[in-house]
Design an enzyme around this catalytic site. Structure first.
Site, PDB file in Angstrom:
ATOM      1  N   LYS A   1       0.864  -1.182   0.000  1.00 31.84           N
ATOM      2  CA  LYS A   1       0.000   0.000   0.000  1.00 31.84           C
ATOM      3  C   LYS A   1       0.898   1.229   0.000  1.00 31.84           C
ATOM      4  O   LYS A   1       1.919   1.250   0.708  1.00 31.84           O
ATOM      5  CB  LYS A   1      -0.882  -0.030   1.259  1.00 31.84           C
TER       6      LYS A   1
ATOM      7  N   SER B   1      -9.622   2.132   2.940  1.00 31.83           N
ATOM      8  CA  SER B   1      -8.725   2.857   2.050  1.00 31.83           C
ATOM      9  C   SER B   1      -7.738   1.966   1.303  1.00 31.83           C
ATOM     10  O   SER B   1      -7.132   2.401   0.341  1.00 31.83           O
ATOM     11  CB  SER B   1      -7.932   3.893   2.847  1.00 31.83           C
TER      12      SER B   1
ATOM     13  N   SER C   1      -9.860  -0.270   7.140  1.00 34.36           N
ATOM     14  CA  SER C   1      -9.293  -0.253   5.791  1.00 34.36           C
ATOM     15  C   SER C   1      -8.619  -1.524   5.313  1.00 34.36           C
ATOM     16  O   SER C   1      -8.234  -1.597   4.147  1.00 34.36           O
ATOM     17  CB  SER C   1      -8.318   0.906   5.652  1.00 34.36           C
TER      18      SER C   1
END
Ligand code: GLN
Length: 490
Positions: A80, A155, A179
């Site tokens: 990420k 997210s 997330s």
């Protein structure tokens, strides 16, 4: 079986047996990522660099040949873009950090590299991890491979999509309020957020420091166990909230019987607003657990609804402080034209941050300001403690808690029409566990409206990661939801 259909465990075994080289595996995945980029279908990756990836693969091959390779030697992974990396840009999904290069790797990235993983690139996410749909990224949305007209969740949307579309066998994510769990649920994969403090936050671009926690996203619980074993462990010199709890081999507990396991089912997780398809998938997952020998216990988490206002005070408060470092001086974007220092700050931040980030900085600054601190921030902190206490009460009655991850399946891109509150409300079932700092998972548990995946959330008490992973693993041995893949991504 194609290389991209193998799990992390299967890939690691093949690599160790020298049936395939790390270089071949890396090339295979880079090819898939490049093909997706050309079609610009999913938007999961923000950065790739085949020279870097192939150099890492070559090093893994050398270590494999020498017989001194780590447990994940040659296994590709993507990170990420909230984790800083030396070899790839790190943007946090923000224009503020466009092109930014960190001089060091995040601890999580470093530990996974030490275990032998090969980095495929960096993954799209909501700006500074603020969001539930990945629509807040400055680099465009990510599309759900099960239906490209829908959001992947957020997210960590890029992470979930990369794994679901077989562009990477595993990815890292971060979970501040859901997330990891929510995008895993929306994309039909498995993810775990460990107990707050088990994974180092060093090098994770900070959003809300008392909540932020890293974890793996992969297709199976077994893979998550392998990766989490590499990720966890104290980091006392670099993260003061990292706990002094030794690293653990989470694969060791896999396979244990579920006979007599008490699964707490919170009444509040089945309130009005949970759609019929999510209800049905959750119910049949619970029945599956009963077949495996577990027992259902009705419990109550009475402050579930309050988790939304509490979280959306505490997280922005911390964000407003954390994001003050982006001032155009130390790193990242700086406005080109300005009159004096204040004007430079103002223009830099106005240009660099997106709307949702600005809104949260304003809310956070407001709730921390003199005269409002007691009314909002302090009250929220008190209720946060009560929410944590409610869980402790519940864990006197049950071993794990199960329920939906989100009230619905993934919604359509643009469906919430820029209304952030619609996104906030959908976080209702992931926020309580985050506020309490508990470990939580999402595992594929069925399909709902439009053929979209539905995840089952499992929450455990502090340090119960091994138990959670086993509970998830046993479910996956009895079901095949985690093996299904979205059409068009063969
Ligand atoms: N949706 C939540 C938020 O926007 C959670 C995000 C996260 O866990 N990073 O803050």
């Amino acid at each position: 079986m194609e290389l991209h259909d193998l799990t992390v465990a299967q890939l690691a075994a093949k690599l160790r047996a020298r049936e395939v080289s790390a270089t071949e595996v890396a090339q295979h995945f880079l090819g898939r990522i490049a093909a997706d980029k050309v079609g610009n279908t999913l938007g999961a990756f923000l950065a790739t660099d085949s020279d870097v990836t192939l150099a890492q693969a070559k090093a893994a091959d050398q270590r494999l040949a020498a017989g001194d390779a780590g447990p994940l030697a040659g296994v590709p992974i993507a990170h990420k873009d909230i984790f800083v990396t030396r070899d790839f840009p790190s943007t946090a999904g923000s224009k503020m950090l466009e092109g930014y290069r960190s001089p060091f790797d995040a601890t999580v990235v470093r530990r996974l590299a030490e275990a032998g993983t090969v980095t495929l690139g960096k993954l799209n996410c909501d700006e500074f991890a603020m969001g539930s749909s990945n629509e807040n990224s400055a680099y465009g949305p990510v599309k759900n491979p099960w239906d490209p007209g829908r959001i992947p969740g957020g997210s960590s949307g890029g992470s979930a999509v990369a794994v679901a579309a077989r562009l990477a066998p595993a990815a890292t994510g971060t979970d501040t309020g859901g997330s990891i769990r929510q995008p895993a649920s929306f994309c039909g994969i498995t993810g775990i957020k460990p107990t707050y403090g088990r994974a180092s936050r060093y090098g994770m671009i900070a959003y809300a420091s008392s909540l932020d926690q890293a974890g793996p996203m992969a297709r199976t619980a077994e893979d998550c166990a392998l990766l989490l074993s590499a990720i966890c462990g104290p980091d006392p010199d670099r993260d003061s909230t990292s706990l002094d709890v030794p690293a653990e081999d989470f694969t060791r507990s896999l396979g244990g019987s579920l006979e007599g396991l008490r699964i707490g089912v919170p009444r509040e997780f089945f309130a009005e607003g949970v759609s019929a398809d999510v209800r049905a998938a959750t119910e049949s997952a619970l029945q599956q657990y009963e077949k495996l020998g577990a027992r259902r216990v009705a419990i109550s988490l009475p402050r579930t609804e309050l988790a939304i206002p509490v979280y959306y005070i505490i997280a922005p408060a911390e964000a407003s402080s954390n994001l003050s470092r982006f001032d155009g001086v130390k790193f990242g974007h700086r406005a080109k034209q300005y009159t004096d220092l204040l004007d430079m700050y103002r223009k830099t931040r106005a240009e660099g941050f997106g709307d949702e980030v600005k809104a949260r900085i304003m809310i956070g600054t407001y709730v921390l300001s003199h005269g409002y601190y007691d009314a909002y921030y302090l009250q929220a902190q008190k209720i946060r403690r009560m929410i944590a206490d409610d869980f402790q009460q519940a864990f006197t009655q049950c071993d794990v808690i199960a329920g939906p991850v989100a009230p619905t399946v993934a919604w359509h891109l643009g469906e919430h029409g820029g209304d952030p509150v619609a996104d906030y409300l959908a976080d209702i079932f992931t926020l309580p566990g985050s506020l309490a700092g508990l470990p939580g998972m999402s595992i594929p548990a069925g399909f709902g409206e439009g053929g979209m995946p539905v995840g089952l959330q499992l929450l455990g008490n502090y340090f119960a990661e091994a138990k959670l992973l086993n509970v998830a693993h046993r479910f996956q041995q009895a079901t095949d939801f985690h093996l299904r893949k979205p059409g068009g991504f063969q």
